[in-house]
Design a protein around this motif. Structure first.
Motif, PDB file in Angstrom:
ATOM      1  N   ARG A  36      -5.722  -7.097  -2.721  1.00  0.00           N
ATOM      2  CA  ARG A  36      -4.935  -8.179  -2.937  1.00  0.00           C
ATOM      3  C   ARG A  36      -4.290  -8.800  -1.694  1.00  0.00           C
ATOM      4  N   THR A  37      -3.802  -7.938  -1.016  1.00  0.00           N
ATOM      5  CA  THR A  37      -3.317  -8.685   0.571  1.00  0.00           C
ATOM      6  C   THR A  37      -4.465  -9.451   1.028  1.00  0.00           C
ATOM      7  N   VAL A  91     -13.870  -7.307   5.567  1.00  0.00           N
ATOM      8  CA  VAL A  91     -14.088  -5.817   4.999  1.00  0.00           C
ATOM      9  C   VAL A  91     -15.074  -5.076   5.620  1.00  0.00           C
ATOM     10  N   GLU A  92     -16.273  -5.619   5.872  1.00  0.00           N
ATOM     11  CA  GLU A  92     -17.331  -5.142   6.629  1.00  0.00           C
ATOM     12  C   GLU A  92     -16.795  -5.005   8.404  1.00  0.00           C
ATOM     13  N   LEU A 141      -9.380  -0.506  -0.005  1.00  0.00           N
ATOM     14  CA  LEU A 141      -9.006  -1.643  -0.704  1.00  0.00           C
ATOM     15  C   LEU A 141      -8.239  -1.273  -1.964  1.00  0.00           C
ATOM     16  N   ASP A 142      -8.207  -0.306  -2.678  1.00  0.00           N
ATOM     17  CA  ASP A 142      -7.402   0.089  -3.703  1.00  0.00           C
ATOM     18  C   ASP A 142      -6.077   0.927  -3.331  1.00  0.00           C
ATOM     19  N   SER A 178       1.739   0.984   1.812  1.00  0.00           N
ATOM     20  CA  SER A 178       2.656   1.820   2.241  1.00  0.00           C
ATOM     21  C   SER A 178       2.145   3.389   2.491  1.00  0.00           C
ATOM     22  N   HIS A 179       0.824   3.414   1.895  1.00  0.00           N
ATOM     23  CA  HIS A 179       0.081   5.018   2.345  1.00  0.00           C
ATOM     24  C   HIS A 179      -0.715   4.900   3.237  1.00  0.00           C
TER      25      HIS A 179
END
Length: 398
Positions: A100-101, A120-121, A129-130, A134-135
């Motif tokens: 979403r970012t 992404v590539e 992506l999910d 913060s993680h």
């Protein structure tokens, strides 16, 4: 009145902001990576913020590829400048996933530079992506920040010391992605750093700063032979070469430099691939006559352009190679006694004996393995400075 020059980044800022003096003028090509180097507090970030429009000096001038962003009558605010700024501490929304970012930024601009799937590539973000920002690890957060910046479709990418807060393993993780951006996108970058090792790895041009003043500007290899850098303890010159072949009998890569040839140990590389070599001043010795027999692989006729005192016992020589058409600069650090006994002076013709030449890095080069046909290759990311053999000085170059 100043005029914008197509194909160049032109900057001129003079004044003081928050008690930080700035006297920065330079013009560099609007392609590749221009590094801004200097000690902490020398004004690098202030310069970057002026280019981005976050800070304003009334008499400043800034133009990118013929487009004026600031002059005597014009000042584009940050949101009207096609530039994205990547901080050393990324500003990310923890309530949005990585996907979403990225999508948030992708919706703001049409994909003229790169689209969502391409980002992404390019930055290997599919598995993240999910996840919540913060993680993520520090290196992963920087990859996300880079992806968000690229999806804004900028004409200039400003990187404000993006590796300064990362530990060594994280830096090794993120650097190949910066190199991918440089190699795969036609996007000029300004890279702020006080770490010359990072700059040597992938910068094309160098802007040197001290006490708010730009002291030198030019191609990386040329500025490395500038007295301000040549007298450093770890002085070196980086030269860009092209792979010309491979000597399988002795395990040597054959490299070309505008008519000159170099040989270094290493695995076979795809012919035509570009390879940047780092040659330290301490790895170059000098002879007045061409050696009849030597263990050195690489011996080149050269001429002394300058001699710079290093300490009480040593002197640094700035050389210009005279092999082929290169004219490439080289540094040599020798003892004062050798300098005097050889009768050296500026303008003297000599032979430069290169004992060691290390690839600055092999960023996802196509390495040809014994089991792989020459027409095929596999991608391998290698930190060559740590993995290459250290002894590059045996068997005189044929």
């Amino acid at each position: 009145m100043r005029y914008a020059k197509p194909g160049h980044i032109e900057v001129a800022f003079n004044g003081s902001l928050a008690a930080v003096p700035l006297d920065a003028q330079f013009s560099v090509p609007a392609k590749g990576v221009t590094a801004v180097f200097g000690p902490p507090g020398c004004g690098k970030t202030t310069l970057a913020r002026c280019i981005a429009g976050f800070q304003r000096l009334p008499s400043g001038f800034c133009a990118i590829d013929g487009e004026i962003w600031q002059d005597e009558t014009t000042f584009r605010p940050p949101h009207l400048r096609p530039v994205t700024y990547v901080f050393h501490r990324p500003v990310l929304f923890s309530h949005l996933s990585v996907k979403r970012t990225l999508l948030y930024n992708a919706k703001q601009s049409k994909p003229a530079l790169i689209d969502f799937d391409g980002v992404v590539e390019l930055l290997d973000l599919a598995s993240l992506l999910d996840s919540s920002p913060s993680h993520l690890s520090g290196a992963e957060r920087q990859r996300l920040a880079l992806g968000s910046a690229l999806l804004a479709q900028p004409r200039l990418l400003l990187l404000d010391d993006p590796l300064i807060l990362l530990d060594r393993p994280a830096k090794r993780e993120i650097m190949p992605f910066l190199e991918r951006i440089r190699e795969q996108l036609t996007l000029p970058m300004i890279y702020i750093s006080h770490d010359m090792a990072d700059i040597e790895r992938f910068a094309d041009h160098l802007v040197m700063m001290k006490n708010g003043i730009v002291t030198a500007v030019g191609p990386l290899h040329a500025i490395q032979s500038n007295p301000a850098l040549a007298v450093r303890g770890e002085a070196a010159v980086c030269i860009d070469t092209v792979v010309g072949g491979y000597d399988g009998r002795y395990g040597l890569i054959i490299l070309r430099l505008q008519g000159a040839r170099l040989l270094i140990p290493g695995p076979p590389l795809r012919p035509g691939a570009q390879l940047r070599l780092r040659i330290a001043a301490s790895d170059v010795s000098i002879a007045r006559e061409a050696p009849r027999a030597s263990s050195m692989l690489n011996i080149f006729p050269a001429r002394i352009k300058a001699s710079l005192p290093f300490d009480e016992a040593e002197v640094t020589l700035v050389l210009a190679l005279e092999t082929g058409r290169s004219g490439a600069p080289l540094l040599a650090r020798i003892t004062r006694r050798s300098f005097d006994e050889l009768g050296l002076s500026n303008g003297t013709g000599v032979f430069a004996e290169v004992a060691r030449a290390l690839p600055a890095v092999l960023p996802e080069r196509l390495l040809i393995t014994p089991s792989t046909p020459a027409g095929e290759a596999r991608h391998v990311s290698v930190d060559a400075r740590n993995k290459q053999k250290s002894d590059h000085g045996h068997d005189r170059q044929p």
